[in-house]
Enzyme design. Sequence first.
Site, PDB file in Angstrom:
ATOM      1  N   LYS A  47     -49.017  21.822  12.134  1.00 15.43           N
ATOM      2  CA  LYS A  47     -47.861  21.229  11.455  1.00 15.43           C
ATOM      3  C   LYS A  47     -47.113  22.183  10.525  1.00 15.43           C
ATOM      4  O   LYS A  47     -46.460  21.765   9.575  1.00 15.43           O
ATOM      5  CB  LYS A  47     -48.249  19.952  10.673  1.00 15.43           C
ATOM      6  CG  LYS A  47     -49.093  18.947  11.411  1.00 15.43           C
ATOM      7  CD  LYS A  47     -48.794  18.775  12.864  1.00 15.43           C
ATOM      8  CE  LYS A  47     -47.545  18.006  13.190  1.00 15.43           C
ATOM      9  NZ  LYS A  47     -47.343  17.949  14.683  1.00 15.43           N
ATOM     10  N   GLY A  49     -44.898  24.643  11.679  1.00 16.81           N
ATOM     11  CA  GLY A  49     -43.708  25.256  12.290  1.00 16.81           C
ATOM     12  C   GLY A  49     -44.021  25.986  13.593  1.00 16.81           C
ATOM     13  O   GLY A  49     -43.220  26.818  14.047  1.00 16.81           O
ATOM     14  N   TRP A  52     -41.447  25.341  16.445  1.00 14.06           N
ATOM     15  CA  TRP A  52     -40.182  25.993  16.065  1.00 14.06           C
ATOM     16  C   TRP A  52     -40.238  27.498  16.380  1.00 14.06           C
ATOM     17  O   TRP A  52     -39.396  28.027  17.106  1.00 14.06           O
ATOM     18  CB  TRP A  52     -39.963  25.736  14.572  1.00 14.06           C
ATOM     19  CG  TRP A  52     -38.657  26.153  14.010  1.00 14.06           C
ATOM     20  CD1 TRP A  52     -37.570  26.619  14.700  1.00 14.06           C
ATOM     21  CD2 TRP A  52     -38.290  26.107  12.625  1.00 14.06           C
ATOM     22  NE1 TRP A  52     -36.548  26.873  13.826  1.00 14.06           N
ATOM     23  CE2 TRP A  52     -36.959  26.567  12.555  1.00 14.06           C
ATOM     24  CE3 TRP A  52     -38.935  25.732  11.448  1.00 14.06           C
ATOM     25  CZ2 TRP A  52     -36.276  26.659  11.339  1.00 14.06           C
ATOM     26  CZ3 TRP A  52     -38.254  25.823  10.244  1.00 14.06           C
ATOM     27  CH2 TRP A  52     -36.941  26.284  10.185  1.00 14.06           C
ATOM     28  N   LYS A 105     -50.633  30.638  21.886  1.00 12.92           N
ATOM     29  CA  LYS A 105     -50.638  29.853  20.637  1.00 12.92           C
ATOM     30  C   LYS A 105     -52.064  29.555  20.201  1.00 12.92           C
ATOM     31  O   LYS A 105     -52.923  29.284  21.041  1.00 12.92           O
ATOM     32  CB  LYS A 105     -49.862  28.550  20.902  1.00 12.92           C
ATOM     33  CG  LYS A 105     -50.051  27.436  19.882  1.00 12.92           C
ATOM     34  CD  LYS A 105     -49.203  26.200  20.230  1.00 12.92           C
ATOM     35  CE  LYS A 105     -49.640  24.982  19.424  1.00 12.92           C
ATOM     36  NZ  LYS A 105     -48.862  23.765  19.735  1.00 12.92           N
ATOM     37  N   HIS A 107     -54.381  27.624  16.718  1.00 14.11           N
ATOM     38  CA  HIS A 107     -54.473  27.079  15.357  1.00 14.11           C
ATOM     39  C   HIS A 107     -55.788  27.530  14.718  1.00 14.11           C
ATOM     40  O   HIS A 107     -56.165  27.015  13.659  1.00 14.11           O
ATOM     41  CB  HIS A 107     -54.463  25.545  15.380  1.00 14.11           C
ATOM     42  CG  HIS A 107     -53.152  24.921  15.748  1.00 14.11           C
ATOM     43  ND1 HIS A 107     -51.960  25.277  15.179  1.00 14.11           N
ATOM     44  CD2 HIS A 107     -52.849  23.928  16.633  1.00 14.11           C
ATOM     45  CE1 HIS A 107     -50.986  24.533  15.695  1.00 14.11           C
ATOM     46  NE2 HIS A 107     -51.504  23.715  16.576  1.00 14.11           N
ATOM     47  N   ARG A 129     -46.948  26.987   5.936  1.00  8.47           N
ATOM     48  CA  ARG A 129     -46.074  25.981   5.299  1.00  8.47           C
ATOM     49  C   ARG A 129     -46.814  25.419   4.091  1.00  8.47           C
ATOM     50  O   ARG A 129     -48.051  25.339   4.113  1.00  8.47           O
ATOM     51  CB  ARG A 129     -45.789  24.869   6.313  1.00  8.47           C
ATOM     52  CG  ARG A 129     -44.794  23.827   5.876  1.00  8.47           C
ATOM     53  CD  ARG A 129     -44.649  22.748   6.948  1.00  8.47           C
ATOM     54  NE  ARG A 129     -43.522  21.874   6.695  1.00  8.47           N
ATOM     55  CZ  ARG A 129     -43.223  20.798   7.434  1.00  8.47           C
ATOM     56  NH1 ARG A 129     -43.971  20.497   8.482  1.00  8.47           N
ATOM     57  NH2 ARG A 129     -42.186  20.053   7.137  1.00  8.47           N
ATOM     58  N   SER A 137     -47.071  15.783   7.137  1.00  8.28           N
ATOM     59  CA  SER A 137     -46.771  15.922   8.562  1.00  8.28           C
ATOM     60  C   SER A 137     -48.024  15.667   9.416  1.00  8.28           C
ATOM     61  O   SER A 137     -47.959  15.005  10.453  1.00  8.28           O
ATOM     62  CB  SER A 137     -46.212  17.330   8.816  1.00  8.28           C
ATOM     63  OG  SER A 137     -45.851  17.489  10.161  1.00  8.28           O
ATOM     64  N   PHE A 141     -48.855  12.809  12.247  1.00 10.37           N
ATOM     65  CA  PHE A 141     -49.274  13.295  13.568  1.00 10.37           C
ATOM     66  C   PHE A 141     -50.600  12.649  13.988  1.00 10.37           C
ATOM     67  O   PHE A 141     -50.774  12.285  15.146  1.00 10.37           O
ATOM     68  CB  PHE A 141     -49.397  14.824  13.533  1.00 10.37           C
ATOM     69  CG  PHE A 141     -49.542  15.439  14.903  1.00 10.37           C
ATOM     70  CD1 PHE A 141     -48.595  15.200  15.896  1.00 10.37           C
ATOM     71  CD2 PHE A 141     -50.613  16.269  15.195  1.00 10.37           C
ATOM     72  CE1 PHE A 141     -48.726  15.776  17.168  1.00 10.37           C
ATOM     73  CE2 PHE A 141     -50.746  16.846  16.455  1.00 10.37           C
ATOM     74  CZ  PHE A 141     -49.796  16.602  17.440  1.00 10.37           C
ATOM     75  N   LYS A 257     -39.108  14.869  10.518  1.00  7.89           N
ATOM     76  CA  LYS A 257     -38.010  15.068   9.547  1.00  7.89           C
ATOM     77  C   LYS A 257     -37.536  16.516   9.515  1.00  7.89           C
ATOM     78  O   LYS A 257     -36.366  16.783   9.290  1.00  7.89           O
ATOM     79  CB  LYS A 257     -38.465  14.668   8.145  1.00  7.89           C
ATOM     80  CG  LYS A 257     -38.523  13.169   7.920  1.00  7.89           C
ATOM     81  CD  LYS A 257     -38.556  12.871   6.439  1.00  7.89           C
ATOM     82  CE  LYS A 257     -38.622  11.387   6.175  1.00  7.89           C
ATOM     83  NZ  LYS A 257     -38.881  11.116   4.748  1.00  7.89           N
ATOM     84  N   GLY A 258     -38.486  17.439   9.662  1.00  6.88           N
ATOM     85  CA  GLY A 258     -38.121  18.853   9.685  1.00  6.88           C
ATOM     86  C   GLY A 258     -37.509  19.353   8.384  1.00  6.88           C
ATOM     87  O   GLY A 258     -36.567  20.147   8.402  1.00  6.88           O
TER      88      GLY A 258
HETATM   89  S1  PPS Z   1     -48.212  21.361  15.921  1.00  6.18           S
HETATM   90  O1  PPS Z   1     -48.549  20.019  16.475  1.00  6.18           O
HETATM   91  O2  PPS Z   1     -49.258  21.809  15.003  1.00  6.18           O
HETATM   92  O3  PPS Z   1     -47.913  22.342  16.948  1.00  6.18           O
HETATM   93  O4  PPS Z   1     -46.907  21.071  15.032  1.00  6.18           O
HETATM   94  P1  PPS Z   1     -45.902  22.172  14.473  1.00  6.18           P
HETATM   95  O5  PPS Z   1     -44.897  22.475  15.512  1.00  6.18           O
HETATM   96  O6  PPS Z   1     -46.623  23.282  13.838  1.00  6.18           O
HETATM   97  O7  PPS Z   1     -45.200  21.379  13.283  1.00  6.18           O
HETATM   98  C1  PPS Z   1     -44.421  20.234  13.448  1.00  6.18           C
HETATM   99  C2  PPS Z   1     -43.520  20.138  12.230  1.00  6.18           C
HETATM  100  O8  PPS Z   1     -42.457  21.117  12.337  1.00  6.18           O
HETATM  101  C3  PPS Z   1     -41.195  20.448  12.316  1.00  6.18           C
HETATM  102  N1  PPS Z   1     -40.228  21.179  13.149  1.00  6.18           N
HETATM  103  C4  PPS Z   1     -39.129  21.783  12.648  1.00  6.18           C
HETATM  104  N2  PPS Z   1     -38.664  21.891  11.386  1.00  6.18           N
HETATM  105  C5  PPS Z   1     -37.508  22.549  11.214  1.00  6.18           C
HETATM  106  N3  PPS Z   1     -36.782  23.085  12.212  1.00  6.18           N
HETATM  107  C6  PPS Z   1     -37.198  22.986  13.506  1.00  6.18           C
HETATM  108  N4  PPS Z   1     -36.476  23.519  14.475  1.00  6.18           N
HETATM  109  C7  PPS Z   1     -38.435  22.321  13.759  1.00  6.18           C
HETATM  110  N5  PPS Z   1     -39.144  22.045  14.868  1.00  6.18           N
HETATM  111  C8  PPS Z   1     -40.229  21.349  14.475  1.00  6.18           C
HETATM  112  C9  PPS Z   1     -41.528  19.050  12.837  1.00  6.18           C
HETATM  113  O9  PPS Z   1     -40.514  18.142  12.552  1.00  6.18           O
HETATM  114  C10 PPS Z   1     -42.834  18.783  12.100  1.00  6.18           C
HETATM  115  O10 PPS Z   1     -42.638  18.591  10.705  1.00  6.18           O
HETATM  116  P2  PPS Z   1     -42.409  17.176   9.989  1.00  6.18           P
HETATM  117  O11 PPS Z   1     -42.480  17.450   8.510  1.00  6.18           O
HETATM  118  O12 PPS Z   1     -43.495  16.248  10.443  1.00  6.18           O
HETATM  119  O13 PPS Z   1     -41.039  16.721  10.405  1.00  6.18           O
END
Ligand code: PPS
Length: 294
Positions: A47, A49, A52, A105, A107, A129, A137, A141, A257-258
Amino acid sequence: MEKKNIFPQELVDVHGTPLFWTITEAWSQVEGFEAKPDDLLIATYPKSGTTWVSEILDLIYNNGDVEKCKRDAIFNRIPLMELIVPEFLNGVKKLEEMKSPRLVKTHLPVELLPPSLWKNDCKMIYVARNAKDVAVSYYYFHKMAKMFPEPGTWEEFLEEYMTGKVTYGSWYNHVKGWWEKKKDYRILYLFYEDMKEDPKGELLKILKFLEKDFPEEIVNKILYHTSFEIMKDNPTVNYTMVPEDEMNHKISPFMRKGISGDWKNHFTVAQYERFEKYYNQQMEGTTLKFRSEI
Ligand code: PPS
């Protein structure tokens, strides 16, 4: 094995880190993962990023070709190495079948990383993060991703998370472990908050680390396609291609929410105070500093 027998997954410790039991059982396969010198590792605590930065990297590897990056879901383009669920998924095998240069990838905390990634001196990108936004987050999840144990109430989950009793263990140990390792290996350590604040600056850092020089036009195209708003509606990255009995986006969307600072909508004053006290103890003595809002 039937899905109902593996979801939700019980957690079993591997050298002190709680992992899904199917990963623990297949641990020798994960440990034996054979890296190649041109593999690029994307490492994160969940969670933080991951998706992203993964999409950014796949776009970089495909010179900004958006259509090429829609060839498959992100979890197939960039497999989670250690994810092994017999008869369903095998990250190690999937990667074996992939052509180089591979994006890998993980974790895993630094101490559990398969040795061949160090031996081959692979480049690695770590994204961290702030602990409180990760907690929020990860909580949502846990509710929507059926592989994870039921989180209970927010209060209960926060306690488990703080004390590292969740999948992949202690956030503190994770972020500090990778921070220390970057002194000796080719690790680019990024922060989610910096990516939010200055996406272009962070993208340019990644390009420099990969020794790539893209024209402005491609840089802007990558930025546009990896913005939260665009990724949210892209089925190849928003995890809607996962069957609903594995991830239920009606409970909480993967692209939730991002933002930075959503923890303020969840922590009570008492939870905040308790969390900060424990945080300061755990982070004492490290040069690693986080921003909990931007
Ligand atoms: S995982 O399951 O561990 O692979 O999840 P991960 O991708 O690391 O994290 C998911 C959170 O990242 C947010 N997210 C983004 N934020 C900003 N910009 C972009 N482009 C983006 N893409 C994914 C996603 O919304 C999750 O955060 P939260 O706070 O739950 O919204």
